[in-house]
Design a protein around this motif. Structure first.
Motif, PDB file in Angstrom:
ATOM      1  N   PHE A 131     -73.765  -5.930   6.225  1.00  0.00           N
ATOM      2  CA  PHE A 131     -74.035  -7.263   6.787  1.00  0.00           C
ATOM      3  C   PHE A 131     -72.863  -8.189   6.466  1.00  0.00           C
ATOM      4  O   PHE A 131     -72.298  -8.842   7.350  1.00  0.00           O
ATOM      5  N   ARG A 132     -72.432  -8.198   5.207  1.00  0.00           N
ATOM      6  CA  ARG A 132     -71.332  -9.090   4.816  1.00  0.00           C
ATOM      7  C   ARG A 132     -70.032  -8.705   5.498  1.00  0.00           C
ATOM      8  O   ARG A 132     -69.271  -9.568   5.934  1.00  0.00           O
ATOM      9  N   ASP A 133     -69.752  -7.404   5.617  1.00  0.00           N
ATOM     10  CA  ASP A 133     -68.508  -6.957   6.243  1.00  0.00           C
ATOM     11  C   ASP A 133     -68.483  -7.379   7.714  1.00  0.00           C
ATOM     12  O   ASP A 133     -67.436  -7.770   8.248  1.00  0.00           O
ATOM     13  N   VAL A 159     -75.569  -3.768  16.603  1.00  0.00           N
ATOM     14  CA  VAL A 159     -76.087  -5.136  16.617  1.00  0.00           C
ATOM     15  C   VAL A 159     -75.011  -6.154  16.994  1.00  0.00           C
ATOM     16  O   VAL A 159     -73.912  -6.146  16.435  1.00  0.00           O
ATOM     17  N   ARG A 160     -75.355  -7.037  17.925  1.00  0.00           N
ATOM     18  CA  ARG A 160     -74.469  -8.141  18.290  1.00  0.00           C
ATOM     19  C   ARG A 160     -74.882  -9.431  17.597  1.00  0.00           C
ATOM     20  O   ARG A 160     -74.077 -10.271  17.238  1.00  0.00           O
ATOM     21  N   LYS A 161     -76.211  -9.589  17.421  1.00  0.00           N
ATOM     22  CA  LYS A 161     -76.714 -10.847  16.869  1.00  0.00           C
ATOM     23  C   LYS A 161     -77.904 -10.568  15.960  1.00  0.00           C
ATOM     24  O   LYS A 161     -78.769  -9.760  16.302  1.00  0.00           O
ATOM     25  N   LEU A 162     -77.929 -11.270  14.822  1.00  0.00           N
ATOM     26  CA  LEU A 162     -78.989 -11.073  13.830  1.00  0.00           C
ATOM     27  C   LEU A 162     -79.756 -12.368  13.617  1.00  0.00           C
ATOM     28  O   LEU A 162     -79.163 -13.407  13.310  1.00  0.00           O
ATOM     29  N   LEU A 163     -81.067 -12.302  13.785  1.00  0.00           N
ATOM     30  CA  LEU A 163     -81.963 -13.405  13.425  1.00  0.00           C
ATOM     31  C   LEU A 163     -82.617 -13.029  12.104  1.00  0.00           C
ATOM     32  O   LEU A 163     -83.226 -11.961  12.018  1.00  0.00           O
ATOM     33  N   PHE A 164     -82.483 -13.874  11.084  1.00  0.00           N
ATOM     34  CA  PHE A 164     -82.987 -13.492   9.770  1.00  0.00           C
ATOM     35  C   PHE A 164     -83.329 -14.728   8.954  1.00  0.00           C
ATOM     36  O   PHE A 164     -82.992 -15.846   9.313  1.00  0.00           O
ATOM     37  N   SER A 165     -84.003 -14.496   7.797  1.00  0.00           N
ATOM     38  CA  SER A 165     -84.321 -15.628   6.931  1.00  0.00           C
ATOM     39  C   SER A 165     -83.964 -15.394   5.468  1.00  0.00           C
ATOM     40  O   SER A 165     -83.986 -16.338   4.683  1.00  0.00           O
ATOM     41  N   TRP A 166     -83.664 -14.176   5.066  1.00  0.00           N
ATOM     42  CA  TRP A 166     -83.177 -13.938   3.694  1.00  0.00           C
ATOM     43  C   TRP A 166     -82.384 -12.654   3.688  1.00  0.00           C
ATOM     44  O   TRP A 166     -82.952 -11.574   3.822  1.00  0.00           O
ATOM     45  N   GLY A 167     -81.063 -12.761   3.534  1.00  0.00           N
ATOM     46  CA  GLY A 167     -80.188 -11.609   3.745  1.00  0.00           C
ATOM     47  C   GLY A 167     -79.640 -10.985   2.487  1.00  0.00           C
ATOM     48  O   GLY A 167     -78.436 -10.947   2.294  1.00  0.00           O
ATOM     49  N   GLY A 168     -80.496 -10.481   1.624  1.00  0.00           N
ATOM     50  CA  GLY A 168     -80.020  -9.776   0.430  1.00  0.00           C
ATOM     51  C   GLY A 168     -80.758  -8.465   0.248  1.00  0.00           C
ATOM     52  O   GLY A 168     -81.648  -8.126   1.035  1.00  0.00           O
ATOM     53  N   ASN A 169     -80.380  -7.722  -0.786  1.00  0.00           N
ATOM     54  CA  ASN A 169     -81.109  -6.516  -1.191  1.00  0.00           C
ATOM     55  C   ASN A 169     -81.976  -6.954  -2.355  1.00  0.00           C
ATOM     56  O   ASN A 169     -81.470  -7.199  -3.442  1.00  0.00           O
ATOM     57  N   ASP A 194     -82.782  -6.307   5.012  1.00  0.00           N
ATOM     58  CA  ASP A 194     -83.062  -5.108   4.219  1.00  0.00           C
ATOM     59  C   ASP A 194     -82.038  -4.015   4.555  1.00  0.00           C
ATOM     60  O   ASP A 194     -81.082  -4.232   5.291  1.00  0.00           O
ATOM     61  N   LEU A 195     -82.230  -2.840   3.989  1.00  0.00           N
ATOM     62  CA  LEU A 195     -81.310  -1.739   4.256  1.00  0.00           C
ATOM     63  C   LEU A 195     -81.334  -1.324   5.719  1.00  0.00           C
ATOM     64  O   LEU A 195     -80.332  -0.897   6.274  1.00  0.00           O
ATOM     65  N   ILE A 196     -82.487  -1.482   6.371  1.00  0.00           N
ATOM     66  CA  ILE A 196     -82.616  -0.966   7.740  1.00  0.00           C
ATOM     67  C   ILE A 196     -81.635  -1.667   8.688  1.00  0.00           C
ATOM     68  O   ILE A 196     -80.987  -1.020   9.510  1.00  0.00           O
ATOM     69  N   TYR A 197     -81.507  -3.006   8.555  1.00  0.00           N
ATOM     70  CA  TYR A 197     -80.561  -3.695   9.449  1.00  0.00           C
ATOM     71  C   TYR A 197     -79.136  -3.573   8.930  1.00  0.00           C
ATOM     72  O   TYR A 197     -78.194  -3.598   9.717  1.00  0.00           O
ATOM     73  N   ASP A 198     -78.950  -3.424   7.616  1.00  0.00           N
ATOM     74  CA  ASP A 198     -77.611  -3.147   7.095  1.00  0.00           C
ATOM     75  C   ASP A 198     -77.074  -1.884   7.761  1.00  0.00           C
ATOM     76  O   ASP A 198     -75.916  -1.816   8.148  1.00  0.00           O
ATOM     77  N   GLN A 199     -77.951  -0.889   7.925  1.00  0.00           N
ATOM     78  CA  GLN A 199     -77.547   0.372   8.532  1.00  0.00           C
ATOM     79  C   GLN A 199     -77.280   0.213  10.030  1.00  0.00           C
ATOM     80  O   GLN A 199     -76.272   0.703  10.548  1.00  0.00           O
TER      81      GLN A 199
END
Lengths: 250, 268
Positions: B85-87, B66-76, B54-59
C-alpha cells in the motif's frame, strides 16, 4: 532507578483512573492493556466495547487485532459495525474512550493521518482515522495515552484527524459534540489536563523521578505547569505483577 | 436466488476490469481466496473499498489490480505498516494508487446509505476535522428540524460485494455468526453479491447470535473451505497471527513479495 518501563507506568496510571462499572471504548495496544488491567484488578465490572462489534468483551488474553475471536466469544453481545458507531458511540452510551496519535497539539487535537503540511504529498503516511474521530467526538470523556516525544507534542497538528478541545471554550458544543473530549493526557513522564480558563493542555502531575524540565524539553510549545503540581504514586508491586501477568498470557 | 458456482467462474462472471468491488469482513471472515482469484485472473483498474485494507488489499495492490482505494484505517493491526500500500502511494508501484480516505463510521455509513437506496446519510464525526474538509464524499448541511449542522456522506453502491461466511444451504441461504462487521450493509448495497463459504450443508442448524442472509439477496455462493485464511472463521479456524506478524518481511521488498505472489497465489 525506576523498576518499570515507559508503557508500564502509562498503563498503570491510566488503569487507576477507571471506576468500576464504567463503559469503555477500547482500541488495540495500550488501551486494551489498560482496560483489562483495571478489569483484572479494581474494576471487575468494566463494560468493554471493541469497535468490531463486541459489547461487554472479557478477554483472557489481550487481542492482537480489533476483531479477534477472543473478543466475540467472551462478549455479552456482538453487533454490527454501524450499530457500534451510530448507536453506541454517536448515541452517547460510552463513558470513556482511549486514543493515541503521532501528533497532539496544545488543545488536544490529534493527528493519525499524515505528517507534513501537504496531505497529498506527506512526509509520513500514517494509518488514518479508523474509529478515532467518533471516539473523540462522542465518548463522555477521552484519555489520550502516548509517549512524550518532542516531535509528537506540537503547537499545532499537521492534520486534525480527531477534534480536541478547541481554542474557544465552546468549540465542541458549537460542533454539537456532547462529550468533553481529551481531558486527560497520560504520558511516560506525567499527566496533562486542560487549563479550565482556555483549554490549553497543562502539566498537572509528573511521575516519580521525572523533572518538570524533562517534560518541557519534550514539548514543542511552552508547556505550562499547574501550581498544584503533583507526583504520581509509583506503580505498586501488585499493579506491576497484574500487568505483567496479563502481558505474559497474551 | 443465489446460484452455486465455482470461485473462478463467479469472479470471471461478476468482476470486470474497472469495477468497484468491496471485499469486506472485519478481522473475521476476510475473503482471501476470492481476492487471490481476482489476482490470478489479472483484473485491472479496480476501485476497491474496505474499512481496513488488511493484507488482502495489500496483496491486490501489489499485484497491480487496483487503481483506487477507499479505506478508513490503513495499517496491519497490532503489527505496523502495509508496505505494498505504501509503495503504491509513495512510488506508484506497480501502478499509481488513488486514495479516498474515510473514518470507519464514514465508510460504514456510505454502505448504509447505499443499502437503504438513499443518495446520502448523515452523521457527526466529520464535523471540525480535516477529513471533513478534504473528502469529496462529505458535505455539510443544516438539519431541517433543529438547524444543527450535520455531515452528509454520499452513498456507496459497489458493483460487486464479496463476502465470506460459515455456511450456506443448497438453496443459497447464507449463515454467519460471530463478528459480522458490515456484511449486511455491503450485501444490500452491492449490485451483485458473491459469498464464499466454508461448507454447503443440507440444513442450516441455527446458532445463538447468527443471522441468515436469504438466498434472494445473494448472486453467487462458492464453497471454498479455508477461504478466509489467514484471517479466521469462528468455530472453524483461528487467525494466523504469525503470518500477520511475518507479513512485513514477506512484503517490504518488491522481489520478495513477487516471489511470494508467484508461489502462493499464481501457482496455487
Amino acid at each position: 532507578m525506576p523498576t518499570w518501563a515507559a508503557d508500564e507506568i502509562m498503563s498503570v496510571v491510566a488503569a487507576r483512573l477507571l471506576r468500576d462499572g464504567m463503559s469503555c471504548f477500547v482500541g488495540i495496544g495500550i488501551p486494551s492493556t489498560v482496560a483489562n488491567l483495571a478489569r483484572n484488578t479494581h474494576a471487575p465490572n468494566l463494560f468493554l466495547i471493541y469497535e468490531a462489534g463486541a459489547l461487554g468483551a472479557k478477554p483472557y488474553r489481550l487481542p492482537l487485532s480489533i476483531g479477534d475471536g477472543e473478543l466475540a466469544v467472551t462478549a455479552d453481545s456482538v453487533v454490527s459495525v454501524p450499530e457500534i458507531f451510530n448507536y453506541w458511540l454517536q448515541g452517547g452510551h460510552i463513558d470513556v474512550g482511549y486514543l493515541s496519535a503521532a501528533q497532539i497539539d496544545r488543545f488536544g487535537n490529534l493527528n493519525t493521518t499524515v505528517i507534513g503540511p501537504d496531505y497529498h504529498d506527506p512526509k509520513v503516511r500514517l494509518p488514518g482515522a479508523g474509529g478515532a474521530p467518533e471516539i473523540a467526538a462522542h465518548c463522555h470523556e477521552v484519555t489520550v495515552i502516548m509517549r512524550h516525544a518532542r516531535r509528537a507534542f506540537v503547537p499545532r497538528v499537521d492534520f486534525v484527524t480527531s477534534v480536541g478541545l478547541g481554542p474557544e471554550p465552546d468549540t465542541r458544543s458549537r460542533l454539537g459534540f456532547r462529550g468533553a473530549g481529551p481531558i486527560k493526557v497520560i504520558t511516560d513522564l506525567g499527566i496533562l489536563r486542560p487549563d479550565p480558563q482556555d483549554n490549553e493542555l497543562t502539566l498537572v502531575a509528573i511521575h516519580p523521578g521525572v523533572e518538570v524540565r524533562d517534560v518541557q524539553d519534550r514539548t514543542q510549545w511552552p508547556l505550562r505547569v499547574a501550581p498544584s503540581l503533583e507526583v504520581t504514586n509509583a506503580p505498586t508491586s501488585e499493579e506491576l505483577a497484574a500487568l505483567r501477568d496479563l502481558k505474559n498470557r497474551s | 436466488m443465489a446460484e452455486h458456482l465455482g470461485l473462478s467462474e463467479a469472479i470471471s462472471r461478476y468482476v470486470q476490469d474497472g469495477d468497484t468491488v468491496a471485499l469486506e469482513g472485519f478481522t473475521h471472515l476476510i475473503p482471501f481466496a476470492a481476492g487471490h482469484e481476482i489476482i490470478r485472473q489479472q483484473k485491472r483498474d479496480l476501485t476497491v473499498s474496505r474499512m481496513t485494507p488488511d493484507l488482502i488489499y495489500d496483496q491486490l495492490i501489489g499485484a497491480g489490480c487496483v487503481r483506487k482505494l477507499l479505506f478508513s484505517w490503513g495499517g496491519n493491526p497490532g503489527v505496523g505498516s502495509l508496505y505494498r500500500f505504501r509503495d503504491a502511494v509513495e512510488n506508484g508501484w506497480p501502478v499509481p494508487l488513488e486514495l479516498e480516505e474515510h473514518s470507519h463510521a464514514g465508510l460504514t455509513n456510505r454502505y448504509v446509505a447505499g443499502a437503504s437506496g438513499m443518495p446520502f446519510t448523515v452523521m457527526k464525526g466529520y464535523l471540525g476535522n480535516s477529513l471533513g474538509e478534504i473528502a469529496s464524499h462529505v458535505r455539510f448541511l443544516d438539519c431541517p428540524f433543529t438547524g444543527e449542522t450535520v455531515a452528509a456522506v454520499r452513498a456507496l453502491n459497489p458493483d460487486t460485494g464479496i463476502l465470506h461466511a460459515q455456511r450456506a444451504d443448497r438453496a443459497g441461504n447464507v449463515q454467519l455468526w460471530g463478528i459480522s462487521g458490515v456484511f449486511r450493509e455491503v450485501a444490500m448495497a452491492s449490485g451483485r453479491v458473491i459469498v464464499t463459504v466454508e461448507e454447503v450443508v443440507d440444513v442450516l442448524d441455527r446458532r445463538p447470535g447468527d443471522f441468515v442472509m436469504p438466498s434472494m439477496a445473494v448472486t453467487a455462493v462458492c464453497e471454498v473451505p479455508q477461504g478466509a485464511r489467514p484471517s479466521y472463521v469462528q468455530d472453524y479456524y483461528e487467525r494466523d497471527n504469525d503470518l500477520y506478524r511475518k507479513w512485513p518481511e514477506m512484503s517490504r521488498d518488491r522481489d520478495t513479495f513477487l516471489a511470494w505472489l508467484d508461489e502462493s497465489v499464481m501457482g496455487a
